[in-house]
Design an enzyme around this catalytic site. Structure first.
Site, mmCIF file in Angstrom:
data_model
loop_
_atom_site.group_PDB
_atom_site.id
_atom_site.type_symbol
_atom_site.label_atom_id
_atom_site.label_comp_id
_atom_site.label_asym_id
_atom_site.label_seq_id
_atom_site.Cartn_x
_atom_site.Cartn_y
_atom_site.Cartn_z
ATOM 1 N N GLY A 162 20.146 -2.388 2.497
ATOM 2 C CA GLY A 162 21.518 -1.914 2.972
ATOM 3 C C GLY A 162 21.591 -1.340 4.122
ATOM 4 O O GLY A 162 22.804 -0.764 4.598
ATOM 5 N N HIS A 174 15.443 -2.411 -9.901
ATOM 6 C CA HIS A 174 15.946 -2.392 -8.402
ATOM 7 C C HIS A 174 15.908 -0.934 -7.962
ATOM 8 O O HIS A 174 16.118 0.011 -9.022
ATOM 9 C CB HIS A 174 17.270 -2.913 -8.666
ATOM 10 C CG HIS A 174 17.858 -3.324 -7.208
ATOM 11 N ND1 HIS A 174 18.285 -2.167 -6.509
ATOM 12 C CD2 HIS A 174 17.922 -4.210 -6.279
ATOM 13 C CE1 HIS A 174 18.661 -2.463 -5.251
ATOM 14 N NE2 HIS A 174 18.598 -3.726 -4.922
ATOM 15 N N ASN A 197 21.959 -10.687 -5.034
ATOM 16 C CA ASN A 197 22.398 -9.332 -5.804
ATOM 17 C C ASN A 197 23.588 -9.140 -5.320
ATOM 18 O O ASN A 197 23.849 -8.369 -4.323
ATOM 19 C CB ASN A 197 21.160 -8.700 -5.942
ATOM 20 C CG ASN A 197 21.442 -7.182 -6.501
ATOM 21 O OD1 ASN A 197 22.461 -7.149 -7.350
ATOM 22 N ND2 ASN A 197 20.682 -6.182 -6.359
HETATM 23 P P1 PGA Z 1 20.390 -5.613 1.229
HETATM 24 O O1 PGA Z 1 19.994 -5.676 -0.444
HETATM 25 O O2 PGA Z 1 20.275 -7.297 1.399
HETATM 26 O O3 PGA Z 1 22.033 -5.527 1.285
HETATM 27 O O4 PGA Z 1 19.706 -4.876 2.243
HETATM 28 C C1 PGA Z 1 18.948 -6.080 -0.776
HETATM 29 C C2 PGA Z 1 18.789 -5.751 -2.428
HETATM 30 O O5 PGA Z 1 19.174 -4.486 -2.628
HETATM 31 O O6 PGA Z 1 18.497 -6.555 -3.105
#
Ligand code: PGA
Length: 249
Positions: A172, A94, A9
């Site tokens: 994140g 999401h 994503n």
């Molecule tokens: P991340 O995001 O791998 O940066 O934690 C995952 C997501 O939001 O699908």
């Protein structure tokens, strides 16, 4: 056998030039994989990405879409528009859409219906916030999200649904759910599916984990029996890291 899927994503990252160069880097590194690979660039770059990956094993998917077929919804994109450029799969629900754009379970149920009506595949995201986990409410929260948005569907519809469990506190943040936490939740979701649709349907639905999946933790997470792949944010912006995660299967 359930499909194993690794989907990147890209969120609101990468302009056209960056999209081109990341795709070039990904193509250099593609190996035959057990896992299906997907990337979700921004709307403006979907057509280019689709063309660039037409003959490859990487599917290009959308990050969102509107529930209406068409009409006065300024700034929005419909299922038909996505399909007209070859896009067959859309990510819905999401946590960033839920948090920043106030997408509710009710709205998401409509989006899911529209996607399925248009014969698209849905990657449906859900997950609890940190406070829910601390108060031991995580299972109830997740169960509500899944049942409210999906349990009006008939069993057959689940052929086109992929689930993505993404605990909000792990997105994140660099903080991943432990492989055991992921497995426990995925098993719980599967049990919830069994109670409504029976074992056969429940066993056929892929459940991805998302939230700070990186090359150094992917293998352990993917080794869990109810984890069928990952939805990758940050690490999907680097071709080497993304392919290392794909190859973790
Ligand atoms: P991340 O995001 O791998 O940066 O934690 C995952 C997501 O939001 O699908």
């Amino acid at each position: 056998m359930r499909k194993q899927i690794v989907a990147g994503n890209w969120k609101m990252n990468n302009d056209l030039a960056m999209t081109e160069s990341l795709i070039t880097e990904l193509k250099k590194r593609i190996k035959t994989s057990e896992a299906e690979m997907m990337i979700a660039p921004a709307f403006t770059n979907l057509w280019h990405a689709f063309e660039a990956l037409r003959q490859s094993d990487i599917e290009v998917v959308a990050q969102n879409m509107h529930f209406a077929e068409s009409g006065a919804y300024t700034g929005e994109v419909s299922a038909d528009m996505l399909k007209s450029i070859g896009i067959q799969t859309v990510i819905l629900g999401h946590s960033e859409r839920r948090a920043y754009f106030h997408e509710t379970d009710e709205l998401l149920a409509k989006k899911v219906n529209t996607a399925l009506k248009n014969k698209m595949r849905v990657i449906f995201c859900f997950g609890e916030e940190l406070a829910d986990r601390k108060s031991n409410n995580h299972e109830a929260v997740v169960k509500n999200q899944v049942t409210n948005a999906l349990f009006h569907l008939d069993a057959d519809a689940f052929k086109n649904i992929v689930l993505a469990y993404e605990p909000v506190w792990a997105i994140g943040t660099g903080e991943t759910a432990s492989p055991e936490q992921a497995q426990d939740m995925h098993a719980f979701i599967r049990k919830t599916l069994v109670s409504k649709y029976g074992q056969q349907v429940a066993n056929s639905v892929s459940i991805l984990y998302g939230g700070s999946v990186k090359p150094n933790n992917a293998q352990e997470i993917f080794s869990k029996p109810d984890v069928d792949g990952g939805l990758i944010g940050g690490a999907a912006l680097n071709a080497e890291d993304f392919m290392a995660i794909v190859n973790a299967f």
